[in-house]
Design a protein around this motif. Structure first.
Motif, PDB file in Angstrom:
ATOM      1  N   PRO A  66      23.226 -59.766 -58.745  1.00 30.58           N
ATOM      2  CA  PRO A  66      22.283 -58.664 -59.133  1.00 30.58           C
ATOM      3  C   PRO A  66      21.762 -57.913 -58.114  1.00 30.58           C
ATOM      4  O   PRO A  66      21.122 -56.703 -58.327  1.00 30.58           O
ATOM      5  CB  PRO A  66      21.351 -59.639 -59.645  1.00 30.58           C
ATOM      6  N   CYS A  67      21.959 -58.211 -56.590  1.00 33.71           N
ATOM      7  CA  CYS A  67      21.731 -57.479 -55.416  1.00 33.71           C
ATOM      8  C   CYS A  67      20.148 -57.298 -55.246  1.00 33.71           C
ATOM      9  O   CYS A  67      19.649 -56.205 -55.013  1.00 33.71           O
ATOM     10  CB  CYS A  67      22.593 -56.171 -55.376  1.00 33.71           C
ATOM     11  N   ASN A  68      19.185 -58.179 -55.887  1.00 34.22           N
ATOM     12  CA  ASN A  68      17.880 -58.071 -55.877  1.00 34.22           C
ATOM     13  C   ASN A  68      17.391 -56.684 -56.432  1.00 34.22           C
ATOM     14  O   ASN A  68      16.441 -55.971 -56.042  1.00 34.22           O
ATOM     15  CB  ASN A  68      17.354 -57.993 -54.396  1.00 34.22           C
ATOM     16  N   GLY A  69      17.976 -56.172 -57.471  1.00 31.99           N
ATOM     17  CA  GLY A  69      17.611 -55.150 -58.248  1.00 31.99           C
ATOM     18  C   GLY A  69      18.149 -53.723 -57.564  1.00 31.99           C
ATOM     19  O   GLY A  69      17.766 -52.670 -58.121  1.00 31.99           O
ATOM     20  N   ASN A  70      18.852 -53.763 -56.382  1.00 33.07           N
ATOM     21  CA  ASN A  70      19.544 -52.523 -55.943  1.00 33.07           C
ATOM     22  C   ASN A  70      20.660 -52.097 -56.413  1.00 33.07           C
ATOM     23  O   ASN A  70      21.360 -51.106 -56.085  1.00 33.07           O
ATOM     24  CB  ASN A  70      19.424 -52.868 -54.294  1.00 33.07           C
ATOM     25  N   GLY A  71      21.309 -52.918 -57.320  1.00 35.19           N
ATOM     26  CA  GLY A  71      22.580 -52.560 -57.939  1.00 35.19           C
ATOM     27  C   GLY A  71      23.280 -53.690 -58.481  1.00 35.19           C
ATOM     28  O   GLY A  71      22.622 -54.697 -58.522  1.00 35.19           O
ATOM     29  N   LYS A  72      24.487 -53.694 -58.632  1.00 36.77           N
ATOM     30  CA  LYS A  72      25.183 -54.831 -59.324  1.00 36.77           C
ATOM     31  C   LYS A  72      26.549 -54.852 -58.732  1.00 36.77           C
ATOM     32  O   LYS A  72      27.232 -53.903 -58.782  1.00 36.77           O
ATOM     33  CB  LYS A  72      25.379 -55.011 -60.859  1.00 36.77           C
ATOM     34  N   VAL A  73      27.110 -56.321 -58.225  1.00 34.92           N
ATOM     35  CA  VAL A  73      28.569 -56.258 -57.884  1.00 34.92           C
ATOM     36  C   VAL A  73      29.085 -56.862 -59.031  1.00 34.92           C
ATOM     37  O   VAL A  73      28.479 -57.983 -59.454  1.00 34.92           O
ATOM     38  CB  VAL A  73      28.645 -57.231 -56.591  1.00 34.92           C
ATOM     39  N   CYS A  74      30.165 -56.297 -59.356  1.00 33.63           N
ATOM     40  CA  CYS A  74      30.888 -56.611 -60.566  1.00 33.63           C
ATOM     41  C   CYS A  74      32.222 -56.996 -60.532  1.00 33.63           C
ATOM     42  O   CYS A  74      33.010 -56.478 -59.750  1.00 33.63           O
ATOM     43  CB  CYS A  74      30.783 -55.399 -61.830  1.00 33.63           C
ATOM     44  N   LEU A  75      32.952 -58.139 -61.275  1.00 33.25           N
ATOM     45  CA  LEU A  75      34.141 -58.450 -61.346  1.00 33.25           C
ATOM     46  C   LEU A  75      34.896 -57.817 -62.518  1.00 33.25           C
ATOM     47  O   LEU A  75      34.109 -58.048 -63.612  1.00 33.25           O
ATOM     48  CB  LEU A  75      34.338 -59.989 -61.470  1.00 33.25           C
ATOM     49  N   VAL A  76      35.756 -56.834 -62.091  1.00 29.54           N
ATOM     50  CA  VAL A  76      36.080 -55.929 -63.164  1.00 29.54           C
ATOM     51  C   VAL A  76      37.714 -56.413 -63.565  1.00 29.54           C
ATOM     52  O   VAL A  76      38.554 -56.362 -62.691  1.00 29.54           O
ATOM     53  CB  VAL A  76      36.154 -54.526 -62.906  1.00 29.54           C
ATOM     54  N   TYR A  77      37.789 -56.626 -64.956  1.00 26.84           N
ATOM     55  CA  TYR A  77      39.339 -56.475 -65.327  1.00 26.84           C
ATOM     56  C   TYR A  77      39.815 -55.323 -66.045  1.00 26.84           C
ATOM     57  O   TYR A  77      38.998 -54.781 -67.071  1.00 26.84           O
ATOM     58  CB  TYR A  77      39.483 -57.655 -66.555  1.00 26.84           C
ATOM     59  N   LYS A  78      40.221 -54.291 -65.508  1.00 27.67           N
ATOM     60  CA  LYS A  78      40.501 -52.864 -66.019  1.00 27.67           C
ATOM     61  C   LYS A  78      41.112 -52.836 -67.241  1.00 27.67           C
ATOM     62  O   LYS A  78      40.713 -52.166 -68.179  1.00 27.67           O
ATOM     63  CB  LYS A  78      41.085 -52.070 -64.904  1.00 27.67           C
TER      64      LYS A  78
END
Length: 211
Positions: A66-78
Motif C-alpha cells: 500500500p506504500c503508506n498511502g502514496n500509491g500501490k504496488v500491484c502484481l498484474v496478470y494482463k
C-alpha cells in the motif's frame, strides 16, 4: 532519543493479497467503479511502452504494497481472458490512478525493493514525476548513488576505485643512503684556541703574576 521508522519493505501475504478493480458486494448498483474511471486515450500515444493494466475483466490486479498511502504496488496478470496467462508484471499505481511500469518479474521487483532500502516514495523514482524533495533528502543520506544516476552516467570514474596493480605490486629496491659526516675541527686548532684564551686571561689588569 527514540528510533524513527523510515524504511518499509512490505509484500502482502497471500491472505492479504486484495484484488483491485473487483466489484464489491457492498457497493451501490449505480456507483462508479475503477473501470469507469479508466482512460484509454493515453495508450495511443505510448506505443513503445508496455501495455498498461486495466481495471476491468481484461486484467487481474493484486495489491502487493500500500506504500503508506502514496500509491500501490500491484502484481498484474494482463491477459485474463479466455485463460489467465501465467506471465506477471509489477506496476505502480499512483494516487491519481496513473500506471507506471516497474519490472517484468517479481524477482526483479524484490531486488529493487532491497536496493532502495524501502525508503519512502522510492517507487516515484520510476515515474515522470520523480521523488519529492523530502524523499531526496533521505536518498542523499542513505542511497546517494541510487538517486544520482545522472552523475554515474556522466562521470563513470567518480565512484570507481582506481587500483593500478603495477604500482601496488611493484618491487621496491631500496637504494643505500650515504650519510655525510659533519666536518670535525682538528685537535691542533682547539689547543691553540685554549692557549690563546689562557694568555688573554693572564694579561688582564686585575691579575698579577709573580716572577
Amino acid at each position: 532519543d527514540t528510533p524513527m521508522p523510515l524504511g518499509s519493505m512490505v509484500i502482502n501475504s497471500i491472505a492479504k493479497l486484495c484484488r483491485l478493480g473487483g466489484s464489491s458486494m457492498y457497493a451501490l448498483p449505480n456507483a462508479p467503479t475503477l473501470a469507469d474511471l479508466e482512460d484509454d486515450t493515453d495508450e495511443e500515444d505510448n506505443e513503445d511502452k508496455p501495455e498498461k493494466p486495466h481495471f476491468d475483466s481484461r486484467s487481474l490486479i493484486f495489491e502487493l504494497d500500500p506504500c503508506n498511502g502514496n500509491g500501490k504496488v500491484c502484481l498484474v496478470y494482463k491477459h485474463a481472458k479466455p485463460v489467465v496467462s501465467p506471465d506477471t508484471e509489477i506496476w505502480f499505481l499512483d494516487r491519481a490512478l496513473y500506471w507506471h511500469f516497474l519490472t517484468k518479474t517479481f524477482t526483479a521487483y524484490y531486488r529493487l525493493l532491497i536496493t532502495h532500502l524501502g525508503l519512502p516514495q522510492w517507487q516515484y523514482a520510476f515515474t515522470s514525476y520523480g521523488v519529492s524533495p523530502q524523499a531526496k533528502q533521505w536518498f542523499n543520506m542513505y542511497k546517494p548513488i541510487t538517486i544520482n544516476t545522472a552523475l554515474l552516467s556522466e562521470e563513470t570514474d567518480c565512484f570507481v576505485n582506481k587500483l593500478d596493480p603495477n604500482k601496488v605490486f611493484k618491487s621496491k629496491n631500496k637504494t643505500p643512503v650515504i650519510k655525510k659526516k659533519s666536518p670535525s675541527h682538528p685537535a691542533g686548532s682547539q689547543k691553540s684556541h685554549t692557549s690563546m684564551t689562557s694568555s688573554k686571561t693572564s694579561s688582564l689588569p686585575g691579575n698579577s703574576s709573580k716572577k
